[in-house]
Design an enzyme around this catalytic site. Structure first.
Site, PDB file in Angstrom:
ATOM      1  N   HIS A 136       2.131   1.838  -3.230  1.00  0.00           N
ATOM      2  CA  HIS A 136       1.180   2.750  -3.857  1.00  0.00           C
ATOM      3  C   HIS A 136       1.677   4.191  -3.840  1.00  0.00           C
ATOM      4  CE1 HIS A 136      -2.453  -0.204  -3.324  1.00  0.00           C
ATOM      5  NE2 HIS A 136      -1.379  -0.777  -3.809  1.00  0.00           N
ATOM      6  N   ASP A 192       0.861  -1.187   0.000  1.00  0.00           N
ATOM      7  CA  ASP A 192       0.000   0.000   0.000  1.00  0.00           C
ATOM      8  C   ASP A 192       0.901   1.242   0.000  1.00  0.00           C
ATOM      9  OD1 ASP A 192      -2.217   1.785   0.399  1.00  0.00           O
ATOM     10  OD2 ASP A 192      -3.331   0.117   1.234  1.00  0.00           O
TER      11      ASP A 192
END
Ligand code: NAG
Ligand code: NAG
Ligand code: NAG
Ligand code: NAG
Ligand code: NAG
Ligand code: NAG
Ligand code: NAG
Length: 457
Positions: free
Chosen positions: A304, A281
């Protein structure tokens, strides 16, 4: 158009010449990725950890003691402690270090001794060895000052998540002058519990435990933290003032759910430097109610990206001011430099944000402002974004849209500067290697090199 940065940021800028990096992964970043959450009752767990407390404590500057320690003083400080009487070794307080017995109780007993029963500097020591440890709370206020947690061992989380009454593994709370150091490893053993993360499908999902949550701390130094395979976020900095983290290694597979490297909210003066973060993430996620945040020399990937937001999910969220992300590298990432807000009625401001000297490799959305987060329907964000600078950003994009600025129809982005952007196509579709910019509702000004060509406004 450029607002002056605060003095604090300017000083930090001088002190920390920097460099960062990011990486790749797909899926919705936020755990409960649906707009419905805005209307329904928020599950207790999420509420507790994503919202500021009901009666916020003031994070004032003037009143804090000076802990008189810098990152460079730490090692010296540790040596001194080892020769003195204030080292509290978990193995001398009952920890078995056999990797099988839960040493949580021994850890907490040791903490109480180090924190409450001594004055002056104290050290909580986890020596070499393998420790199985369930959820623990290390709460202050402490009589000792500063208090160091040094991990030289391998500390593994117990994996029966029903034991985690609150969603953290190590919860460190209410301390002034906390130092975390040591070359040991915090292993969240997330591999065994990730399959239970159903947040992509279930909006009432429970978040899995955060490996280390820092709450209500003043003047914290993290120098050397290795965190692997957290069940949920690796770290969460919540209600902290003057928090510096350096020399961190934060690692989880690119497809591990919601394993953000460092998530911040409701904090001021946070500096993250010289670290390598690769997760499933966001590498660093700068959440609501934050001010004066600096991220430099961070290598991010896979993951991310380095994100401001998401903002505007819950009603008590406050604005974000003065963020500097500089000298970073981002690779194999879904996003690079990102600002995201929910398309919701919640209002706030994100202003004074600089992404500078960033190198990207294999990044799907290298430069992205996304104010449509969490919705596919036509809804608008009430979160204002202004005074944002993308400067000297180069590398490769794996999609044709290398610069995507999707701002709110209601509150267009203002004062967006694009300066010296040099991105090229690095994706797999060799039939079309043209890269473009795509913008809506963004007032931009461009300077210097522009690859892709900027949106015409
Ligand atoms: C930026 O990062 C590069 C590569 O790590 C490093 O050589 C350089 O010194 C850094 N600059 C600053 C100002 O930190
Ligand atoms: C941190 O500083 C604030 C502001 O001075 C103070 O209210 C708070 O009690 C301090 N917290 C701790 C744990 O010392
Ligand atoms: C922040 O904390 C460090 C020690 O960690 C201290 O040296 C410094 O003076 C503090 N800065 C502010 C602005 O309080
Ligand atoms: C950048 O961080 C890396 C660790 O990730 C470190 O080895 C390097 O010395 C740092 N560079 C600078 C200029 O501080
Ligand atoms: C990035 O991803 C590619 C393809 O998935 C992989 O081959 C490469 O090793 C990754 N790069 C790094 C530095 O992890
Ligand atoms: C290549 O991709 C860009 C961006 O998606 C698009 O605007 C352009 O029309 C495409 N060119 C061709 C020849 O398909
Ligand atoms: C942009 O990047 C490309 C590829 O890295 C490089 O060849 C080119 O010289 C750069 N252009 C400028 C103006 O810096």
């Amino acid at each position: 158009m450029t607002r002056n940065l605060s003095l604090v940021i300017q000083i930090l800028l001088l002190v920390f010449a920097s460099q960062c990096s990011a990486k790749v992964a797909a899926t919705l970043d936020d755990v409960t990725g649906t707009e419905n959450l805005l209307k329904v009752t928020v599950p207790t767990v999420n509420e507790q950890f994503l919202r500021p407390a009901g009666a916020p404590r003031r994070l004032g500057i003037g009143t804090l003691p000076d802990i008189g320690s810098t990152v460079n003083d730490i090692r010296e400080n540790i040596v001194l402690n080892e020769n003195g009487g204030s080292v509290f070794d978990v193995t001398k307080h009952g920890a078995k270090a056999d990797g099988e017995t839960d040493d949580a109780q021994a850890f907490m007993t040791t903490w109480i001794a180090a924190c409450r029963n001594t004055v002056g500097p104290a050290k909580f020591l986890i020596p070499q060895g393998t420790y199985l440890v369930g959820p623990v709370t290390f709460a202050g206020p402490c009589k000792s000052f500063p208090i160091t947690l040094e991990n030289q061992g391998t500390v593994k989380a117990t994996t029966d998540i029903s034991e985690y009454s609150s969603p953290e593994w190590f919860s460190i709370e209410d301390i002034t002058g906390f130092i975390l150091t040591g070359s040991g490893v915090f292993d969240g053993q997330g591999v065994t519990v990730w399959p239970y993360n159903d947040c992509k499908k279930n909006r009432f999902c429970q978040l899995l435990p955060i490996s280390i949550k820092f709450s209500r701390l003043n003047h914290t130094i993290v120098d050397g933290l290795t965190s692997v395979n957290s069940m949920g976020f690796h770290t969460f900095v919540f209600y902290c003032y003057n928090f510096t983290a350096t020399n961190m290694k934060i690692i989880a597979p690119h497809n591990s759910p919601n394993t953000d490297g460092m998530y911040l909210s409701t904090s001021k003066l946070v500096t993250i430097t010289n670290s390598v973060i690769g997760t499933g993430d966001d590498c660093v996620s700068i959440g609501h109610s934050t001010e004066n945040i600096v991220v430099t020399n961070v290598t991010c990937g896979p993951g991310h990206g380095l994100s401001v937001g998401s903002l505007g999910k819950y009603s008590k969220e406050k604005s974000v001011y003065n963020v500097l992300v500089k000298n970073c590298t981002i690779f194999n990432a879904t996003n690079g430099a990102r600002i995201k807000t929910w398309a919701s009625r919640i209002s706030g401001l994100a202003s004074g944000i600089i992404f500078e000297d960033i190198v990207m490799y294999n990044v799907k959305n290298p430069i992205i402002i996304d104010q449509t987060y969490g919705t596919k329907k036509k809804k608008v964000s009430n979160w204002k974004i202004s005074d944002v600078h993308f400067k000297n950003i180069r590398g490769t994009s794996t999609t044709n849209v290398a610069v995507l600025l999707e701002c709110s129809e209601l509150l267009p982005c203002e004062g967006v500067e694009l300066r010296d952007i040099n991105l090229t196509y690095g994706g797999t579709n060799l039939r079309n290697t043209t890269i473009v910019s795509s913008c809506s509702n963004a007032k931009i000004a461009t300077f210097g090199v522009q690859n892709p060509p900027p949106c015409v406004v």
